[in-house]
Enzyme design. Sequence first.
Site, PDB file in Angstrom:
ATOM      1  CG  ASP A 162      49.566  46.495  37.400  1.00 44.11           C
ATOM      2  OD1 ASP A 162      49.323  45.764  38.368  1.00 44.11           O
ATOM      3  OD2 ASP A 162      49.621  46.073  36.228  1.00 44.11           O
ATOM      4  CD  GLU A 175      49.824  43.272  43.848  1.00 40.41           C
ATOM      5  OE1 GLU A 175      49.498  44.363  43.347  1.00 40.41           O
ATOM      6  OE2 GLU A 175      50.312  42.361  43.192  1.00 40.41           O
ATOM      7  CG  ASP A 189      45.207  45.646  37.247  1.00 36.35           C
ATOM      8  OD1 ASP A 189      44.239  44.927  37.557  1.00 36.35           O
ATOM      9  OD2 ASP A 189      45.935  45.421  36.275  1.00 36.35           O
ATOM     10  CG  HIS A 234      50.592  46.033  32.812  1.00 37.84           C
ATOM     11  ND1 HIS A 234      50.692  44.975  33.708  1.00 37.84           N
ATOM     12  CD2 HIS A 234      50.932  45.520  31.607  1.00 37.84           C
ATOM     13  CE1 HIS A 234      51.065  43.888  33.059  1.00 37.84           C
ATOM     14  NE2 HIS A 234      51.212  44.192  31.779  1.00 37.84           N
TER      15      HIS A 234
END
Length: 245
Positions: A7, A46, A78, A212
Amino acid sequence: TMICGMDVFHSTALGKKSVLALTASMNQSATTYWSTSVIQDEIGQEGSTTLQNGMINAFDSFKKHNGAYPARVIFYRDGVGEGQVQGICVPEIEQIKAAIAHHGRKDSTKLMYINTCKRVNTRIFDGTVGNFKNPMAGTVIDSVVTDKDVYEFYLVSVAARQGMSTPTRFTVLYDAIGASPDQIESLTYKLCHTYYNVSGAIKEPSCIRYAHRLAALVGERGGRDNKPPKINSAFEKGDPCLYFI
């Protein structure tokens, strides 16, 4: 089998660079995780350019704890929207394959790459007309409402006590393992129950939630325009521990 989760944490409003986190299971039951975090080159970035190095280190750690490299790698990603798949996921798949080839395991380690999306507009109902209710936890839909060109499925892993439950969409973008849909769906649902902070299930596999948590831990440190700190390398080189939850 090594279960991996990845993530990226963004804090564009504060002008801070994004932080990528990668987790990889180290034992048979996928409850012990090795982890690493990388500060991205740009704000709001990202896609990863350092995933190959991260996966090489994950392989080395897996061999250190198990005496052999994994025969299968199942990678949950993710935070990638549908429109970004070609630009982000496809280069990442190539980086993972390069990491596998780096250890001379090109033919013996099989990869499965699954994109996970929690922000979906699809809603799933149970019951009959006039008497709709939320579906039971564990409900899977892998036909009719899914994309016919790629293998994807919707999973409701948490029973909603109030309001409407939202499914999570899983899209298998690359599969060299060749497992049946039932096996993938069952494994994904079971991984939603292995997150240590919650006694029941969560909306995504625990490897993603751990990634995360680690990315957020690093990314939230430091003030405006400050670069996030680097995690001490002893955490990465020592015994796997979930110090970030």
